[in-house]
Design a protein around this motif. Sequence first.
Motif, PDB file in Angstrom:
ATOM      1  N   GLU A 197      -0.083   7.969  15.272  1.00  0.00           N
ATOM      2  CA  GLU A 197      -1.083   7.977  14.210  1.00  0.00           C
ATOM      3  C   GLU A 197      -1.922   9.247  14.256  1.00  0.00           C
ATOM      4  OE1 GLU A 197      -1.261   5.269  16.481  1.00  0.00           O
ATOM      5  OE2 GLU A 197       0.006   3.900  15.322  1.00  0.00           O
ATOM      6  N   ALA A 198      -2.445   9.613  13.101  1.00  0.00           N
ATOM      7  CA  ALA A 198      -3.501  10.612  12.989  1.00  0.00           C
ATOM      8  C   ALA A 198      -4.640   9.904  12.270  1.00  0.00           C
ATOM      9  CB  ALA A 198      -3.033  11.825  12.191  1.00  0.00           C
ATOM     10  N   GLY A 199      -5.721   9.587  13.014  1.00  0.00           N
ATOM     11  CA  GLY A 199      -6.730   8.696  12.457  1.00  0.00           C
ATOM     12  C   GLY A 199      -6.075   7.353  12.173  1.00  0.00           C
ATOM     13  N   TRP A 204       4.582   8.563  12.324  1.00  0.00           N
ATOM     14  CA  TRP A 204       5.968   8.213  12.588  1.00  0.00           C
ATOM     15  C   TRP A 204       6.036   6.820  13.212  1.00  0.00           C
ATOM     16  CZ3 TRP A 204       4.789  12.921  15.590  1.00  0.00           C
ATOM     17  CH2 TRP A 204       4.372  12.661  16.893  1.00  0.00           C
ATOM     18  N   ALA A 205       7.223   6.206  13.123  1.00  0.00           N
ATOM     19  CA  ALA A 205       7.448   4.894  13.718  1.00  0.00           C
ATOM     20  C   ALA A 205       8.884   4.814  14.223  1.00  0.00           C
ATOM     21  CB  ALA A 205       7.181   3.790  12.692  1.00  0.00           C
ATOM     22  N   TYR A 206       9.046   4.343  15.457  1.00  0.00           N
ATOM     23  CA  TYR A 206      10.360   4.150  16.071  1.00  0.00           C
ATOM     24  C   TYR A 206      10.546   2.643  16.281  1.00  0.00           C
ATOM     25  CZ  TYR A 206      10.880   9.152  16.894  1.00  0.00           C
ATOM     26  OH  TYR A 206      11.014  10.511  16.720  1.00  0.00           O
ATOM     27  N   PHE A 220       6.775  10.104   8.324  1.00  0.00           N
ATOM     28  CA  PHE A 220       5.966  10.157   7.106  1.00  0.00           C
ATOM     29  C   PHE A 220       5.521  11.601   6.873  1.00  0.00           C
ATOM     30  CE2 PHE A 220       5.867   5.918   8.815  1.00  0.00           C
ATOM     31  CZ  PHE A 220       6.125   5.136   7.703  1.00  0.00           C
ATOM     32  N   ALA A 221       6.375  12.331   6.164  1.00  0.00           N
ATOM     33  CA  ALA A 221       6.177  13.763   5.995  1.00  0.00           C
ATOM     34  C   ALA A 221       4.861  14.075   5.293  1.00  0.00           C
ATOM     35  CB  ALA A 221       7.342  14.368   5.208  1.00  0.00           C
ATOM     36  N   GLY A 222       4.461  13.215   4.338  1.00  0.00           N
ATOM     37  CA  GLY A 222       3.198  13.444   3.638  1.00  0.00           C
ATOM     38  C   GLY A 222       2.015  13.384   4.581  1.00  0.00           C
ATOM     39  N   ASN A 223       1.983  12.373   5.462  1.00  0.00           N
ATOM     40  CA  ASN A 223       0.889  12.260   6.426  1.00  0.00           C
ATOM     41  C   ASN A 223       0.949  13.351   7.485  1.00  0.00           C
ATOM     42  OD1 ASN A 223      -0.047  10.017   5.084  1.00  0.00           O
ATOM     43  ND2 ASN A 223       0.801   8.536   6.521  1.00  0.00           N
ATOM     44  N   LEU A 224       2.171  13.722   7.897  1.00  0.00           N
ATOM     45  CA  LEU A 224       2.313  14.837   8.833  1.00  0.00           C
ATOM     46  C   LEU A 224       1.728  16.110   8.241  1.00  0.00           C
ATOM     47  CD1 LEU A 224       5.962  14.136  10.045  1.00  0.00           C
ATOM     48  CD2 LEU A 224       3.942  14.159  11.526  1.00  0.00           C
ATOM     49  N   VAL A 300      10.956  10.138   5.486  1.00  0.00           N
ATOM     50  CA  VAL A 300      12.347  10.148   5.931  1.00  0.00           C
ATOM     51  C   VAL A 300      12.583   8.905   6.780  1.00  0.00           C
ATOM     52  CG1 VAL A 300      14.058  11.340   7.366  1.00  0.00           C
ATOM     53  CG2 VAL A 300      12.526  12.657   5.891  1.00  0.00           C
ATOM     54  N   ARG A 301      13.678   8.202   6.513  1.00  0.00           N
ATOM     55  CA  ARG A 301      14.015   7.001   7.287  1.00  0.00           C
ATOM     56  C   ARG A 301      15.470   7.075   7.730  1.00  0.00           C
ATOM     57  NH1 ARG A 301      12.416   2.616  10.378  1.00  0.00           N
ATOM     58  NH2 ARG A 301      13.849   0.858  10.103  1.00  0.00           N
TER      59      ARG A 301
END
Length: 309
Positions: A197-199, A204-206, A220-224, A300-301
């Motif tokens: 997480e960022a905040g 990302w999630a595995y 989650f490229a948008g959040n990255l 991306v998934r």
Amino acid sequence: MKIRITNIALAVMLVATAGRCVDFDTALAQARETAQRHRYEETIQLLLPFSSSDDPEIRYITAAEIGRAYFHLGRYEPANRAFREAVALHPERAETAIYLEASSYLTGDSKQAFLIFEELLRSGAHDLYLAVTLPGTRRFLAEPEVQAILARYAVPLEVDVREAVSMGVRLGESHDAVVKRLGAPADSPSARALTGEAGPAVIWAYDFDDQQKLSGVSLFAGNLLEYTPYRLGFASGIDWTATPAAAIAAWGLPSSIRPGDDDNLTVTWSFETHHLTVLFGVPAVRPPDFPEGAAMIRMVRLQTGPAPP
């Protein structure tokens, strides 16, 4: 600066505490409670008596809390003064440095704001959520100098979609191997997912199946892009700025294309042992020289097994 008492509750509180010594811990607890209720003038009045404490830690906490109260009142000049004092006492503490960056920018000191932001990235900070979500930060992020700083300190996050590898981890690996490779805290050995997480934003999630094998990875490229210095890249030579046409040129014909709301487009590719799903959409923060209104990678998934029909 003296604050005129305009709130009955504040007047009652001051009368109740007048003539008796309130210790710092009690005042701090009361101040944080008033801040949670958005009664920021009360927060300031409760803590002002401790501004000249002989204890530097008390002075730091006082300056930081008062600075936040002024900031949330939209009074950026006194907020900036308070944060300067806090950062002088503890320059290594990121949160007050970020507030100093934001208040500097909002009071016209762009140079100071840029210097703080660059130092934050130089120190290895990966969670930029607070730095880019305070008031004025959309304008701040649009500054060419800020974009140049972000480009200098970008951290590549590599994905090989054909080999189903992300950040050096391959689909099908064990939970223990993934934890070790990512350097993730393993609070629960049987956890079905590891997230970054960022905040409050998931970056990302595995995911793991019943046998604790890695079955899916979501990036989650948008959040990255918006909240971290990570920048998604692919072994095929494209990156997070890829349009649907560029992705098809790199990975071949997809097995499905599904339009969605808000001009989003979901595209799926099938491989021998796994499938790839990519969400394209218009970014909230448009990169420099990126065509206005153009879609780029937002999520991306990678997942084991065949693609859903």
